[in-house]
Design a protein around this motif. Sequence first.
Motif, short mmCIF file in Angstrom:
data_model
loop_
_atom_site.label_atom_id
_atom_site.label_comp_id
_atom_site.label_asym_id
_atom_site.label_seq_id
_atom_site.Cartn_x
_atom_site.Cartn_y
_atom_site.Cartn_z
N LYS A 129 0.83 -1.20 0.00
CA LYS A 129 0.00 0.00 0.00
C LYS A 129 0.87 1.26 0.00
N LYS A 130 2.09 1.14 0.57
CA LYS A 130 3.02 2.27 0.65
C LYS A 130 4.02 2.27 -0.52
N ALA A 131 3.97 1.26 -1.38
CA ALA A 131 4.96 1.09 -2.45
C ALA A 131 4.96 2.28 -3.40
N LYS A 132 6.09 2.49 -4.05
CA LYS A 132 6.24 3.61 -4.98
C LYS A 132 5.69 3.30 -6.37
N LYS A 133 5.42 2.01 -6.66
CA LYS A 133 4.85 1.56 -7.93
C LYS A 133 5.68 2.05 -9.12
N LEU A 134 6.92 1.56 -9.18
CA LEU A 134 7.85 1.97 -10.23
C LEU A 134 7.72 1.09 -11.47
N THR A 135 8.13 1.64 -12.61
CA THR A 135 8.22 0.85 -13.83
C THR A 135 9.62 0.25 -13.89
N LEU A 136 9.83 -0.65 -14.82
CA LEU A 136 11.13 -1.31 -14.98
C LEU A 136 12.23 -0.28 -15.21
N MET A 137 11.96 0.73 -15.99
CA MET A 137 12.97 1.73 -16.32
C MET A 137 13.31 2.64 -15.14
N GLU A 138 12.48 2.68 -14.11
CA GLU A 138 12.72 3.53 -12.95
C GLU A 138 13.49 2.82 -11.84
N LEU A 139 13.68 1.52 -11.96
CA LEU A 139 14.37 0.76 -10.90
C LEU A 139 15.85 1.11 -10.84
N THR A 140 16.41 1.11 -9.64
CA THR A 140 17.84 1.30 -9.43
C THR A 140 18.32 0.22 -8.47
N GLU A 141 19.60 0.21 -8.16
CA GLU A 141 20.11 -0.79 -7.22
C GLU A 141 19.61 -0.52 -5.79
N LYS A 142 19.02 0.65 -5.55
CA LYS A 142 18.54 1.00 -4.22
C LYS A 142 17.03 0.84 -4.06
N CYS A 144 13.43 -1.59 -4.38
CA CYS A 144 12.94 -2.96 -4.32
C CYS A 144 12.42 -3.39 -5.69
N LYS A 145 12.86 -4.55 -6.13
CA LYS A 145 12.53 -5.03 -7.47
C LYS A 145 11.42 -6.08 -7.44
N TRP A 146 10.62 -6.12 -6.39
CA TRP A 146 9.55 -7.10 -6.27
C TRP A 146 8.44 -6.77 -7.27
N PRO A 147 8.13 -7.70 -8.18
CA PRO A 147 7.08 -7.44 -9.18
C PRO A 147 5.70 -7.64 -8.57
N VAL A 148 4.76 -6.80 -8.97
CA VAL A 148 3.39 -6.90 -8.47
C VAL A 148 2.45 -6.87 -9.67
N GLY A 149 1.61 -7.89 -9.78
CA GLY A 149 0.63 -7.96 -10.85
C GLY A 149 1.10 -8.82 -12.01
N ASP A 150 0.33 -8.79 -13.07
CA ASP A 150 0.60 -9.57 -14.27
C ASP A 150 1.39 -8.70 -15.25
N GLY A 160 9.58 -0.74 -5.34
CA GLY A 160 10.31 0.53 -5.36
C GLY A 160 10.72 1.09 -4.02
N LEU A 161 10.38 0.45 -2.91
CA LEU A 161 10.80 0.94 -1.60
C LEU A 161 12.30 0.67 -1.42
N PRO A 162 12.94 1.28 -0.44
CA PRO A 162 14.39 1.06 -0.23
C PRO A 162 14.70 -0.42 0.06
N CYS A 170 12.91 -5.02 -0.57
CA CYS A 170 12.73 -4.31 0.70
C CYS A 170 12.57 -5.36 1.82
N GLU A 171 12.50 -4.89 3.06
CA GLU A 171 12.43 -5.80 4.21
C GLU A 171 11.25 -6.76 4.13
N ALA A 172 10.08 -6.27 3.77
CA ALA A 172 8.88 -7.12 3.71
C ALA A 172 9.01 -8.19 2.63
#
Length: 189
Positions: A129-142, A144-150, A160-162, A170-172
Amino acid sequence: MSWTDERVELLKKMWGEGQSASQIAKELGGVTRNAVIGKVHRLGLSNRATGASPAKAEPKEKPAPAPKAEAKPKPAPKTEPARPAPAPEAKPAIPARRQIIPAGQPLPPQPSANEISPEALAKVNEIEKKAKKLTLMELTEKTCKWPVGDPATEDFWFCGLPVEAGKPYCEAHVGVAFQPMSSRRDRRR
């Protein structure tokens, strides 16, 4: 790096001149050889024009309309998409590692979802619920790369969280992805 119109035109020009993907990547800068090859295939440029190919390509185009005319009246391709519909019913019997699911088709239930503890799922639901909802191109090494959805839908995103130190999530999401061996063994019994 994004594929601007100028970069795509330069790619097309250099590819048409017969330059290698490595040479094109070096000239464009900021892209790898594989990125160039991928873009070439997406643009449909995979067949290069050489001195002998255009002469061969023209005769191939003349016979091509005949098969196209045959393909149009056939209703068989229209009935074939109905065949994949029964396939999802048969999917649970097929091992997941051997399944090839066409783009746009829903994914079968993942067995790992049943193995995750309720506490970890609750934590993941709250964190998403707090996630930043990033696209693939917005990801960095810092991030979270956890995919959500189809991935075949437009509402697919990454957390996208730290990230946790030394992990891609991320921790979760680390709590869901990396579980101690003993708890995994206990769940199987």
